[in-house]
Design a protein around this motif. Structure first.
Motif, PDB file in Angstrom:
ATOM      1  N   TYR A  42       0.759  -1.315  -0.095  1.00 23.21           N
ATOM      2  CA  TYR A  42       0.022   0.140  -0.021  1.00 23.21           C
ATOM      3  C   TYR A  42       0.774   1.161  -0.032  1.00 23.21           C
ATOM      4  CZ  TYR A  42      -3.447   3.241   1.232  1.00 23.21           C
ATOM      5  OH  TYR A  42      -4.477   4.450   1.182  1.00 23.21           O
ATOM      6  N   VAL A  43       0.732   2.153  -1.013  1.00 27.93           N
ATOM      7  CA  VAL A  43       1.568   3.553  -1.117  1.00 27.93           C
ATOM      8  C   VAL A  43       0.525   4.507  -0.948  1.00 27.93           C
ATOM      9  CG1 VAL A  43       3.247   4.609  -2.321  1.00 27.93           C
ATOM     10  CG2 VAL A  43       3.294   2.187  -2.358  1.00 27.93           C
ATOM     11  N   CYS A  44       0.646   5.534  -0.250  1.00 25.74           N
ATOM     12  CA  CYS A  44      -0.146   6.733  -0.150  1.00 25.74           C
ATOM     13  C   CYS A  44      -0.332   7.592  -1.450  1.00 25.74           C
ATOM     14  CB  CYS A  44       0.238   7.396   1.007  1.00 25.74           C
ATOM     15  SG  CYS A  44      -0.055   6.636   2.588  1.00 25.74           S
ATOM     16  N   GLY A  45      -1.296   7.800  -2.017  1.00 24.02           N
ATOM     17  CA  GLY A  45      -1.210   8.380  -3.344  1.00 24.02           C
ATOM     18  C   GLY A  45      -1.484  10.006  -3.030  1.00 24.02           C
ATOM     19  N   GLY A  76       3.336 -12.895  -6.361  1.00 18.44           N
ATOM     20  CA  GLY A  76       2.333 -12.075  -6.787  1.00 18.44           C
ATOM     21  C   GLY A  76       2.300 -10.751  -5.957  1.00 18.44           C
ATOM     22  N   VAL A  77       1.668  -9.665  -6.491  1.00 24.05           N
ATOM     23  CA  VAL A  77       1.599  -8.254  -5.887  1.00 24.05           C
ATOM     24  C   VAL A  77       0.454  -7.756  -5.853  1.00 24.05           C
ATOM     25  CG1 VAL A  77       2.422  -6.071  -5.545  1.00 24.05           C
ATOM     26  CG2 VAL A  77       4.223  -7.909  -6.323  1.00 24.05           C
ATOM     27  N   HIS A  78      -0.218  -7.650  -4.607  1.00 24.52           N
ATOM     28  CA  HIS A  78      -1.510  -6.918  -4.627  1.00 24.52           C
ATOM     29  C   HIS A  78      -1.171  -5.390  -4.158  1.00 24.52           C
ATOM     30  CE1 HIS A  78      -6.061  -6.755  -3.388  1.00 24.52           C
ATOM     31  NE2 HIS A  78      -5.730  -5.737  -4.071  1.00 24.52           N
ATOM     32  N   TYR A  79      -0.993  -4.466  -5.152  1.00 23.32           N
ATOM     33  CA  TYR A  79      -0.577  -3.190  -4.991  1.00 23.32           C
ATOM     34  C   TYR A  79      -2.027  -2.033  -4.810  1.00 23.32           C
ATOM     35  CZ  TYR A  79       1.614   1.408  -6.110  1.00 23.32           C
ATOM     36  OH  TYR A  79       2.158   2.705  -6.110  1.00 23.32           O
ATOM     37  N   VAL A  80      -1.954  -1.594  -3.768  1.00 25.23           N
ATOM     38  CA  VAL A  80      -3.231  -0.457  -3.641  1.00 25.23           C
ATOM     39  C   VAL A  80      -2.687   0.918  -3.357  1.00 25.23           C
ATOM     40  CG1 VAL A  80      -5.099  -0.245  -2.100  1.00 25.23           C
ATOM     41  CG2 VAL A  80      -4.614  -2.499  -2.490  1.00 25.23           C
ATOM     42  N   GLN A  81      -3.392   1.758  -3.925  1.00 25.72           N
ATOM     43  CA  GLN A  81      -2.901   3.034  -3.850  1.00 25.72           C
ATOM     44  C   GLN A  81      -4.351   3.954  -3.740  1.00 25.72           C
ATOM     45  OE1 GLN A  81      -1.150   6.552  -6.801  1.00 25.72           O
ATOM     46  NE2 GLN A  81       0.267   4.837  -6.424  1.00 25.72           N
ATOM     47  N   ASN A  82      -4.418   5.063  -2.746  1.00 22.13           N
ATOM     48  CA  ASN A  82      -5.338   5.791  -2.755  1.00 22.13           C
ATOM     49  C   ASN A  82      -5.309   7.185  -3.410  1.00 22.13           C
ATOM     50  OD1 ASN A  82      -3.453   6.839  -0.810  1.00 22.13           O
ATOM     51  ND2 ASN A  82      -5.061   8.091   0.129  1.00 22.13           N
ATOM     52  N   ILE A  83      -6.393   7.954  -3.452  1.00 22.51           N
ATOM     53  CA  ILE A  83      -6.423   9.478  -3.813  1.00 22.51           C
ATOM     54  C   ILE A  83      -7.172  10.152  -2.847  1.00 22.51           C
ATOM     55  CG2 ILE A  83      -6.647  10.887  -5.682  1.00 22.51           C
ATOM     56  CD1 ILE A  83      -7.432   8.339  -7.607  1.00 22.51           C
ATOM     57  N   HIS A 229      -5.923  10.517   7.887  1.00 29.54           N
ATOM     58  CA  HIS A 229      -5.301   9.071   8.176  1.00 29.54           C
ATOM     59  C   HIS A 229      -6.312   7.993   8.182  1.00 29.54           C
ATOM     60  CE1 HIS A 229      -2.674  12.291   9.531  1.00 29.54           C
ATOM     61  NE2 HIS A 229      -3.480  12.537  10.705  1.00 29.54           N
ATOM     62  N   VAL A 230      -7.282   8.194   8.646  1.00 29.77           N
ATOM     63  CA  VAL A 230      -8.316   6.980   8.520  1.00 29.77           C
ATOM     64  C   VAL A 230      -8.674   6.614   7.206  1.00 29.77           C
ATOM     65  CG1 VAL A 230     -10.412   8.305   8.803  1.00 29.77           C
ATOM     66  CG2 VAL A 230     -10.295   5.956   9.964  1.00 29.77           C
ATOM     67  N   GLU A 231      -8.742   7.595   6.372  1.00 30.15           N
ATOM     68  CA  GLU A 231      -8.917   7.240   4.927  1.00 30.15           C
ATOM     69  C   GLU A 231      -7.870   5.986   4.458  1.00 30.15           C
ATOM     70  OE1 GLU A 231      -7.475   9.007   0.665  1.00 30.15           O
ATOM     71  OE2 GLU A 231      -8.035  10.461   2.360  1.00 30.15           O
ATOM     72  N   CYS A 232      -6.567   6.064   4.663  1.00 26.25           N
ATOM     73  CA  CYS A 232      -5.700   4.986   4.165  1.00 26.25           C
ATOM     74  C   CYS A 232      -5.779   3.966   4.888  1.00 26.25           C
ATOM     75  CB  CYS A 232      -4.230   5.694   4.469  1.00 26.25           C
ATOM     76  SG  CYS A 232      -3.977   6.846   3.156  1.00 26.25           S
ATOM     77  N   SER A 233      -6.225   3.951   6.350  1.00 27.79           N
ATOM     78  CA  SER A 233      -6.420   2.712   7.056  1.00 27.79           C
ATOM     79  C   SER A 233      -7.340   1.955   6.702  1.00 27.79           C
ATOM     80  CB  SER A 233      -6.832   3.065   8.555  1.00 27.79           C
ATOM     81  OG  SER A 233      -5.915   4.075   9.222  1.00 27.79           O
ATOM     82  N   ALA A 234      -8.616   2.358   6.318  1.00 31.79           N
ATOM     83  CA  ALA A 234      -9.844   1.829   5.720  1.00 31.79           C
ATOM     84  C   ALA A 234      -9.433   1.085   4.365  1.00 31.79           C
ATOM     85  CB  ALA A 234     -11.100   2.675   5.682  1.00 31.79           C
ATOM     86  N   ILE A 235      -9.114   2.109   3.538  1.00 33.45           N
ATOM     87  CA  ILE A 235      -8.676   1.556   2.062  1.00 33.45           C
ATOM     88  C   ILE A 235      -7.644   0.241   2.223  1.00 33.45           C
ATOM     89  CG2 ILE A 235      -7.909   2.188  -0.143  1.00 33.45           C
ATOM     90  CD1 ILE A 235      -9.001   5.018   0.226  1.00 33.45           C
ATOM     91  N   ALA A 236      -6.705   0.512   2.894  1.00 34.77           N
ATOM     92  CA  ALA A 236      -5.558  -0.553   2.802  1.00 34.77           C
ATOM     93  C   ALA A 236      -6.167  -1.945   3.318  1.00 34.77           C
ATOM     94  CB  ALA A 236      -4.312  -0.084   3.602  1.00 34.77           C
ATOM     95  N   THR A 237      -6.772  -1.801   4.716  1.00 29.83           N
ATOM     96  CA  THR A 237      -7.210  -3.088   5.317  1.00 29.83           C
ATOM     97  C   THR A 237      -8.439  -3.674   4.499  1.00 29.83           C
ATOM     98  OG1 THR A 237      -8.368  -1.689   7.030  1.00 29.83           O
ATOM     99  CG2 THR A 237      -5.982  -2.375   7.484  1.00 29.83           C
TER     100      THR A 237
END
Length: 412
Positions: A42-45, A76-83, A229-237
């Protein structure tokens, strides 16, 4: 949210080398162990209020390398990024420029996609805007309230919801910062230490009650919008599970953003540690001064390309410094990168023996696996290009070309 095209990545012949990375929490280089069929990354967007500058590019190119090496290791890689497509900086920039904040966000997200495509960055499997994830965020905020890890401030007009830093025993483990450092960075990086009604000045906003002129969503705790901060917590998990391998971003996200993202997930989901690794990139300066929007000294990817700079040269320029170091971008750095690209291409016309090419590819893999030692990678390529390569074998040219493209994202 749609992403951008997948770059071509071919299998590279030869033996891979297990990836080791520096973990900011443990302050040590460790081997990345992947449990299961794929690694969660997970990488912050971006917050889409301005174009992609070299600081952004350096971060996303760094984690592109991480993904490429993990894939080369057979994972395999499950890559997630937010905006973060709903936030104060976006509203402020839109107001300044006299445009709708949604239109500004859309235009900058489109430009970001274009820049990542140019740089041949592997796109995330899940590319998620904050507005798309509001229901997930509300669910996590409710869990934190139910567990006593969050509270509503005593303010009838603006009953904002905050997370307590007392909610996890290990709070502070990710950044390893002192209380004094935390207070400094919290105030500088979007925190609100002086908000009346908070239990602790460092408590972080989870849900901002509706203010006039701001967008709002319905929730059990009143209309409002998510905290950062909670945005990334929720999207990642919600996509990678309660725990996963790597959370990444720039070093300026180490605190408060990554500290609180981890703490919210850990308190809300009942786990000891959200990510196995917290990986951070250094800051990029321009001619000796930190590159920042406030100073106006930004170098933009799309403008470099418009001036005729090849994206591969931009990547090589980024690789000239170690990803964890604060480093400089300058005309000299770019010129050296362009010259390297020319030299390597000339050397590939007479690539030498397969044996020498195999040695080079092994050296590249070993350097990348050693906490992304890209300066050593460039040195190895320079030495190969300048030295004796043996009698030409067409297979050598193919091997080096594939390795450059698949491991480094460089078109030779």
């Amino acid at each position: 949210m749609h992403t951008w095209p997948q770059p071509e990545i071919q299998p590279v012949p030869g033996a891979s080398v297990p990836l080791q990375l520096f973990d900011s929490a443990d302050r040590a280089v460790r081997e990345v162990k992947v449990d299961g069929p794929q690694a969660g990354v997970y990488v912050c967007g971006i917050t889409p209020y301005d174009s992609t500058h070299l600081g952004h590019a350096a971060t996303y190119v760094t984690f592109d390398l991480v993904n490429r090496i993990l894939m080369d290791n057979g994972h395999g890689v499950h890559y997630v990024q937010n905006i973060t497509d709903v936030d104060d900086p976006l509203f402020e920039r839109a107001k300044r420029d006299g445009v709708d904040w949604r239109e500004l966000g859309t235009s900058q997200i489109d430009l970001f996609r274009s820049d990542m495509d140019l740089l041949e960055v592997i796109p995330p499997r899940d590319y998620v805007g904050a507005m798309e994830a509001v229901d997930e965020i509300i669910e996590l905020v409710q869990k934190l309230l139910d567990r006593g890890a969050a509270y509503v401030v005593d303010d009838p007009e603006y009953p904002d919801v905050y997370a307590s830093i007392e909610a996890t025993e290990q709070f502070g483990y990710e950044s390893n910062y002192s209380r004094e450092e935390m207070e400094k960075f919290f105030a500088e990086r979007g925190g609100d230490p002086d908000r009346a009604g908070k239990h602790n000045p460092l408590d972080a906003l989870l849900w901002r009650a509706h203010r006039d002129g701001e967008p709002a969503w319905k929730s059990p705790f009143g209309p409002g919008r998510p905290g950062w901060h909670v945005e990334c917590s929720a999207i990642a998990t919600n996509r990678l599970g309660k725990t996963f391998e790597i959370q990444g971003g720039g070093s300026d996200l180490k605190f408060p953003h990554h500290e609180f993202s981890a703490a919210h997930a850990e308190a809300g989901l009942g786990v000891d540690r959200m990510a196995d690794f917290y990986v951070h990139t250094g800051m990029i300066g321009l001619d000796g001064t930190k590159m920042s929007k406030s100073l106006g000294n930004l170098v933009f990817v799309h403008k470099l390309v418009e001036q005729g700079v090849e994206p591969s040269a931009i990547r090589i320029g980024i690789y000239a410094g170690h990803y964890r170091s604060d480093r400089d971008w300058s005309d000299e750095v770019l010129a050296a990168a362009q010259q390297r690209l020319t030299t390597w291409r000339e050397a590939l016309e007479h690539a030498g023996s397969r044996e020498r090419a195999e040695e080079l590819v092994h050296d590249i893999r070993a350097a990348l696996a050693n906490d992304l030692d890209t300066p050593r990678v460039l040195e190895s390529l320079d030495e190969w290009a300048a030295g004796e390569r043996g009698e030409d074998d067409p297979a050598a040219q193919q091997l080096v070309t594939v390795a450059l493209r698949s491991l480094l994202g460089v078109r030779a």
